[in-house]
Write a protein that holds these residues in place. Structure first.
Motif, PDB file in Angstrom:
ATOM      1  N   ASP A  39       0.840  -1.089   0.024  1.00 34.85           N
ATOM      2  CA  ASP A  39      -0.016   0.123  -0.056  1.00 34.85           C
ATOM      3  C   ASP A  39       0.862   1.190   0.126  1.00 34.85           C
ATOM      4  O   ASP A  39       1.706   1.350   0.714  1.00 34.85           O
ATOM      5  CB  ASP A  39      -1.147  -0.013   1.290  1.00 34.85           C
ATOM      6  CG  ASP A  39      -1.732   1.322   1.468  1.00 34.85           C
ATOM      7  OD1 ASP A  39      -1.369   2.215   1.036  1.00 34.85           O
ATOM      8  OD2 ASP A  39      -2.701   1.146   2.111  1.00 34.85           O
ATOM      9  N   TYR A  40       0.828   2.165  -1.047  1.00 38.15           N
ATOM     10  CA  TYR A  40       1.834   3.171  -1.111  1.00 38.15           C
ATOM     11  C   TYR A  40       1.366   4.146  -0.083  1.00 38.15           C
ATOM     12  O   TYR A  40       2.296   5.377   0.132  1.00 38.15           O
ATOM     13  CB  TYR A  40       1.626   3.967  -2.476  1.00 38.15           C
ATOM     14  CG  TYR A  40       2.045   2.642  -3.533  1.00 38.15           C
ATOM     15  CD1 TYR A  40       3.646   2.579  -3.598  1.00 38.15           C
ATOM     16  CD2 TYR A  40       1.361   2.161  -4.489  1.00 38.15           C
ATOM     17  CE1 TYR A  40       4.181   1.670  -4.633  1.00 38.15           C
ATOM     18  CE2 TYR A  40       2.025   1.143  -5.240  1.00 38.15           C
ATOM     19  CZ  TYR A  40       3.253   1.018  -5.150  1.00 38.15           C
ATOM     20  OH  TYR A  40       3.604   0.300  -6.272  1.00 38.15           O
ATOM     21  N   GLN A  41       0.594   4.133   0.704  1.00 38.72           N
ATOM     22  CA  GLN A  41       0.238   5.132   1.737  1.00 38.72           C
ATOM     23  C   GLN A  41       0.886   4.505   3.157  1.00 38.72           C
ATOM     24  O   GLN A  41       0.724   5.109   4.269  1.00 38.72           O
ATOM     25  CB  GLN A  41      -1.223   5.582   1.839  1.00 38.72           C
ATOM     26  CG  GLN A  41      -1.213   6.623   0.941  1.00 38.72           C
ATOM     27  CD  GLN A  41      -2.786   7.372   1.060  1.00 38.72           C
ATOM     28  OE1 GLN A  41      -3.893   6.834   0.740  1.00 38.72           O
ATOM     29  NE2 GLN A  41      -2.683   8.682   1.396  1.00 38.72           N
ATOM     30  N   CYS A  42       1.249   3.200   2.937  1.00 35.40           N
ATOM     31  CA  CYS A  42       1.403   2.622   4.394  1.00 35.40           C
ATOM     32  C   CYS A  42       3.016   2.995   4.842  1.00 35.40           C
ATOM     33  O   CYS A  42       3.904   2.731   3.925  1.00 35.40           O
ATOM     34  CB  CYS A  42       1.253   1.167   4.176  1.00 35.40           C
ATOM     35  SG  CYS A  42       2.226   0.102   4.997  1.00 35.40           S
ATOM     36  N   LEU A  76      -5.065  -0.272   1.398  1.00 36.62           N
ATOM     37  CA  LEU A  76      -6.250  -0.082   2.611  1.00 36.62           C
ATOM     38  C   LEU A  76      -6.849   1.155   2.318  1.00 36.62           C
ATOM     39  O   LEU A  76      -6.994   1.933   3.101  1.00 36.62           O
ATOM     40  CB  LEU A  76      -5.341   0.086   3.882  1.00 36.62           C
ATOM     41  CG  LEU A  76      -4.137  -1.056   4.107  1.00 36.62           C
ATOM     42  CD1 LEU A  76      -3.470  -0.599   5.352  1.00 36.62           C
ATOM     43  CD2 LEU A  76      -4.910  -2.401   4.390  1.00 36.62           C
ATOM     44  N   GLU A  77      -8.091   0.981   1.477  1.00 39.95           N
ATOM     45  CA  GLU A  77      -9.083   1.726   0.969  1.00 39.95           C
ATOM     46  C   GLU A  77     -10.249   0.986   0.569  1.00 39.95           C
ATOM     47  O   GLU A  77     -10.016   0.311  -0.165  1.00 39.95           O
ATOM     48  CB  GLU A  77      -8.381   2.762   0.006  1.00 39.95           C
ATOM     49  CG  GLU A  77      -9.405   3.867  -0.407  1.00 39.95           C
ATOM     50  CD  GLU A  77      -8.892   4.918  -1.376  1.00 39.95           C
ATOM     51  OE1 GLU A  77      -9.687   5.600  -1.844  1.00 39.95           O
ATOM     52  OE2 GLU A  77      -7.870   4.727  -2.069  1.00 39.95           O
ATOM     53  N   ALA A  78     -11.373   1.333   0.903  1.00 43.51           N
ATOM     54  CA  ALA A  78     -12.558   0.623   0.584  1.00 43.51           C
ATOM     55  C   ALA A  78     -12.918   0.561  -0.874  1.00 43.51           C
ATOM     56  O   ALA A  78     -13.659  -0.309  -1.392  1.00 43.51           O
ATOM     57  CB  ALA A  78     -13.789   1.183   1.564  1.00 43.51           C
ATOM     58  N   GLU A  79     -12.462   1.767  -1.379  1.00 39.90           N
ATOM     59  CA  GLU A  79     -12.889   1.794  -2.824  1.00 39.90           C
ATOM     60  C   GLU A  79     -12.422   0.560  -3.748  1.00 39.90           C
ATOM     61  O   GLU A  79     -13.082   0.099  -4.703  1.00 39.90           O
ATOM     62  CB  GLU A  79     -12.409   3.120  -3.589  1.00 39.90           C
ATOM     63  CG  GLU A  79     -12.635   3.255  -4.932  1.00 39.90           C
ATOM     64  CD  GLU A  79     -12.153   4.585  -5.773  1.00 39.90           C
ATOM     65  OE1 GLU A  79     -12.366   4.819  -6.817  1.00 39.90           O
ATOM     66  OE2 GLU A  79     -11.231   4.954  -4.981  1.00 39.90           O
ATOM     67  N   CYS A  80     -11.371  -0.161  -3.246  1.00 40.81           N
ATOM     68  CA  CYS A  80     -10.771  -1.076  -4.167  1.00 40.81           C
ATOM     69  C   CYS A  80     -10.312  -2.288  -3.193  1.00 40.81           C
ATOM     70  O   CYS A  80      -9.831  -3.506  -3.816  1.00 40.81           O
ATOM     71  CB  CYS A  80      -9.558  -0.745  -4.631  1.00 40.81           C
ATOM     72  SG  CYS A  80      -8.307   0.079  -3.847  1.00 40.81           S
ATOM     73  N   ASN A  81     -10.727  -2.389  -2.020  1.00 43.36           N
ATOM     74  CA  ASN A  81     -10.175  -3.401  -1.017  1.00 43.36           C
ATOM     75  C   ASN A  81     -11.412  -3.580   0.027  1.00 43.36           C
ATOM     76  O   ASN A  81     -12.372  -2.837  -0.124  1.00 43.36           O
ATOM     77  CB  ASN A  81      -8.898  -3.114  -0.395  1.00 43.36           C
ATOM     78  CG  ASN A  81      -8.194  -4.664   0.079  1.00 43.36           C
ATOM     79  OD1 ASN A  81      -9.097  -5.532   0.293  1.00 43.36           O
ATOM     80  ND2 ASN A  81      -7.132  -4.456   0.319  1.00 43.36           N
ATOM     81  N   THR A  82     -11.173  -4.271   1.086  1.00 45.58           N
ATOM     82  CA  THR A  82     -12.248  -4.292   2.113  1.00 45.58           C
ATOM     83  C   THR A  82     -12.268  -3.045   3.078  1.00 45.58           C
ATOM     84  O   THR A  82     -13.064  -3.140   3.909  1.00 45.58           O
ATOM     85  CB  THR A  82     -11.883  -5.391   2.744  1.00 45.58           C
ATOM     86  OG1 THR A  82     -10.518  -5.365   3.500  1.00 45.58           O
ATOM     87  CG2 THR A  82     -12.106  -6.931   2.176  1.00 45.58           C
ATOM     88  N   GLY A  83     -11.246  -2.140   2.932  1.00 40.47           N
ATOM     89  CA  GLY A  83     -11.359  -1.043   3.545  1.00 40.47           C
ATOM     90  C   GLY A  83     -10.004  -0.670   4.180  1.00 40.47           C
ATOM     91  O   GLY A  83      -9.035  -1.016   3.888  1.00 40.47           O
ATOM     92  N   GLY A  84     -10.313   0.559   5.111  1.00 38.24           N
ATOM     93  CA  GLY A  84      -8.951   0.979   5.612  1.00 38.24           C
ATOM     94  C   GLY A  84      -8.913   2.442   5.871  1.00 38.24           C
ATOM     95  O   GLY A  84      -9.845   3.172   5.445  1.00 38.24           O
ATOM     96  N   ILE A  85      -7.653   3.032   6.002  1.00 39.69           N
ATOM     97  CA  ILE A  85      -7.691   4.249   6.333  1.00 39.69           C
ATOM     98  C   ILE A  85      -6.844   5.405   5.364  1.00 39.69           C
ATOM     99  O   ILE A  85      -6.751   6.425   5.738  1.00 39.69           O
ATOM    100  CB  ILE A  85      -6.805   4.440   7.747  1.00 39.69           C
ATOM    101  CG1 ILE A  85      -5.413   3.660   7.623  1.00 39.69           C
ATOM    102  CG2 ILE A  85      -7.732   3.673   8.868  1.00 39.69           C
ATOM    103  CD1 ILE A  85      -4.326   3.904   8.894  1.00 39.69           C
ATOM    104  N   HIS A  86      -6.428   4.668   4.278  1.00 35.33           N
ATOM    105  CA  HIS A  86      -5.766   5.503   3.460  1.00 35.33           C
ATOM    106  C   HIS A  86      -6.644   6.233   2.151  1.00 35.33           C
ATOM    107  O   HIS A  86      -7.006   5.171   1.371  1.00 35.33           O
ATOM    108  CB  HIS A  86      -4.746   4.521   2.909  1.00 35.33           C
ATOM    109  CG  HIS A  86      -3.477   4.179   4.001  1.00 35.33           C
ATOM    110  ND1 HIS A  86      -2.976   2.986   3.995  1.00 35.33           N
ATOM    111  CD2 HIS A  86      -3.181   4.720   4.930  1.00 35.33           C
ATOM    112  CE1 HIS A  86      -2.203   2.910   5.207  1.00 35.33           C
ATOM    113  NE2 HIS A  86      -2.264   4.179   5.568  1.00 35.33           N
TER     114      HIS A  86
END
Length: 188
Positions: A39-42, A76-86
């Motif tokens: 994840d490039y924002q991780c 880690l983003e809901a638009e393309c995965n199960t969710g997250g904070i990025h």
């Protein structure tokens, strides 16, 4: 940092005892496949990228074609995965894929990690234009996002719980190893 013979023996014994997972990824003739769910924002992904960059360059230079380094998207983003904070992780993953098509993938990854703290959709688009001269991000976004989602779905099947998660010849490494151990894993 170097490892003594006893440390190498203990570590390789541990590696040999680990289960292996077939990811179904092409090796293209490589003897070792290093797959990173990223994840490039991780922040931890950025740290691993910086810590392992020299090791990757070493193997690409000394053993061309023998070690394949694959970066798989697990934003880690809901638009393309199960969710997250990025909030711009999907956009960043798409940008890297579009930059790769212009042979500028590594440069785009470097830019994203260097600008990680200020990433927004618009900032990612600016970086992509600057690095790879791609100006049709919005037009290509939905189509490219499908490939990002496919990586994320593979990660979900593998029960990825965080990034980065590595698989080295199918051995799952869920945390960032000290560089000497990462190198030793590839060498083994």
């Amino acid at each position: 940092e170097t490892l003594g013979a006893d440390e190498v023996a203990q570590f390789t014994a541990w590696l040999d005892a680990q289960p292996r997972v077939d990811l179904g990824l092409p090796a293209n003739g490589a003897r070792v496949v290093v797959a990173k769910f990223n994840d490039y924002q991780c922040p931890a992904c950025r740290q691993a990228h910086l810590a392992y960059k020299g090791i990757q360059q070493k193997y690409e230079s000394a053993y061309p074609g023998q070690v394949a380094f694959l970066s798989l998207d697990y934003p880690l983003e809901a638009e393309c995965n199960t969710g997250g904070i990025h909030s711009a992780a999907c956009e960043a993953a798409v940008a890297v894929r579009l930059a790769r098509a212009k042979n500028r993938g590594p440069e785009m990854e470097e830019w994203l990690f260097a600008n990680q703290n200020s990433l927004t959709r618009d900032r990612v688009k600016e970086g992509l234009t600057e690095i790879a001269q791609v100006s049709d991000f919005d037009a290509r976004y939905a189509e490219t996002l499908g490939a990002v989602r496919a990586d994320a779905q593979l990660g979900q099947k593998l029960k990825i719980t965080g990034t980065p998660t590595f698989f080295i010849n199918g051995i799952r490494i869920e945390s960032t190893l000290r560089p000497v151990y990462f190198d030793a894993t590839i060498a083994h």
